[in-house]
Design a protein around this motif. Structure first.
Motif, PDB file in Angstrom:
ATOM      1  N   CYS A 166       0.383  -1.333   0.259  1.00 28.65           N
ATOM      2  CA  CYS A 166       0.160   0.009   0.117  1.00 28.65           C
ATOM      3  C   CYS A 166       0.653   1.515  -0.350  1.00 28.65           C
ATOM      4  N   SER A 167       2.151   1.693   0.441  1.00 27.16           N
ATOM      5  CA  SER A 167       2.757   2.319   0.797  1.00 27.16           C
ATOM      6  C   SER A 167       3.443   2.679  -0.779  1.00 27.16           C
ATOM      7  N   ILE A 168       3.716   1.697  -1.443  1.00 26.96           N
ATOM      8  CA  ILE A 168       4.363   1.266  -2.785  1.00 26.96           C
ATOM      9  C   ILE A 168       3.417   1.974  -3.292  1.00 26.96           C
ATOM     10  N   ILE A 169       2.131   2.115  -3.514  1.00 24.44           N
ATOM     11  CA  ILE A 169       1.129   2.004  -4.122  1.00 24.44           C
ATOM     12  C   ILE A 169       0.907   3.635  -3.682  1.00 24.44           C
ATOM     13  N   VAL A 170       0.519   3.875  -2.650  1.00 20.62           N
ATOM     14  CA  VAL A 170       0.568   5.359  -2.647  1.00 20.62           C
ATOM     15  C   VAL A 170       1.557   6.362  -3.116  1.00 20.62           C
ATOM     16  N   ALA A 171       3.024   6.173  -3.078  1.00 20.63           N
ATOM     17  CA  ALA A 171       4.519   6.907  -3.276  1.00 20.63           C
ATOM     18  C   ALA A 171       3.999   7.233  -4.897  1.00 20.63           C
ATOM     19  N   SER A 172       3.648   5.522  -5.309  1.00 21.00           N
ATOM     20  CA  SER A 172       3.438   5.665  -6.641  1.00 21.00           C
ATOM     21  C   SER A 172       2.822   7.362  -7.538  1.00 21.00           C
TER      22      SER A 172
END
Length: 169
Positions: free
Chosen positions: A21-27
Motif C-alpha cells: 500500500c505504501s508503494i502504491i501511495v508513493a507511486s
C-alpha cells in the motif's frame, strides 16, 4: 509456541500489505508530482509511447476469450497501468532493499528513490537534445523521486526491518 508463530505470520502478512500500500501511495505521489509540471511533458509522452510499443504483444493476451477483457479495458491497461508500473518499480526496489537491510533513514529512501527514478528516461529511451533540458529533466525526476521516497518513509519506511528484528527475538 503456536500462538507465537501465528502472531509472527500475521505480522509478516500485515507488513507485506503495508509495504504494498505504501508503494502504491508513493507511486501515486510520484505521478502527481511528475504530472504537475515538475517533470518534462515529453518524458510522459515517451513513457506512453514506450508503453504502447511494449503492449502490442499484451493486447493479444488481453483479448483472449478466457480473460474476457474488452478493447476499452485493454486501452486502460495500456494508457495507465503500464506507465504507473514504470514509475512504481524503482520505488518498490528501494522499498525492498530498505526492508531487507532494515534501513530506517529518510535520506536513504529519498535519495535512493531519486537516483532510481533517474533511470526512467534511459529505460524508455528519452533524452533531450539541449543540455539545459537534460539538467531540467533529471532535476525534475530526482525531485519527484525524493518526494515519493520521503512519502514512502513517512508511511512505512520508518519501521523497516520489523520482520527481521522479530525473527531475532
Amino acid at each position: 509456541m503456536v500462538v507465537r508463530w501465528l502472531g509472527f505470520l500475521l505480522l509478516v502478512i500485515g507488513r507485506i500489505i503495508e509495504i504494498l500500500c505504501s508503494i502504491i501511495v508513493a507511486s501515486i505521489a510520484a505521478l502527481a508530482v511528475g504530472g504537475s509540471g515538475l517533470v518534462s511533458s515529453n518524458l510522459a509522452s515517451a513513457v506512453f509511447r514506450f508503453s504502447e510499443s511494449w503492449n502490442q504483444e499484451a493486447f493479444a493476451i488481453l483479448e483472449h476469450p478466457l480473460l474476457n477483457f474488452s478493447r476499452l479495458q485493454g486501452v486502460a491497461w495500456q494508457m495507465w497501468l503500464t506507465p504507473a508500473a514504470i514509475w512504481a518499480v524503482p520505488i518498490a526496489g528501494i522499498a525492498i532493499i530498505g526492508e531487507l537491510f532494515g534501513l530506517q533513514l529518510w535520506a536513504f529512501y529519498s535519495l535512493g528513490t531519486a537516483a532510481a527514478l533517474c533511470g526512467i528516461p534511459f529505460f524508455v529511451g528519452f533524452m533531450p537534445q539541449a543540455p539545459a533540458e537534460f539538467m531540467q529533466l533529471f532535476m525534475g525526476v530526482a525531485c519527484t523521486g525524493a518526494i515519493a521516497g520521503f512519502i514512502y518513509w513517512l508511511i512505512t519506511g520508518r519501521r523497516a526491518g520489523l520482520i527481521v528484528r522479530s525473527l531475532k527475538q
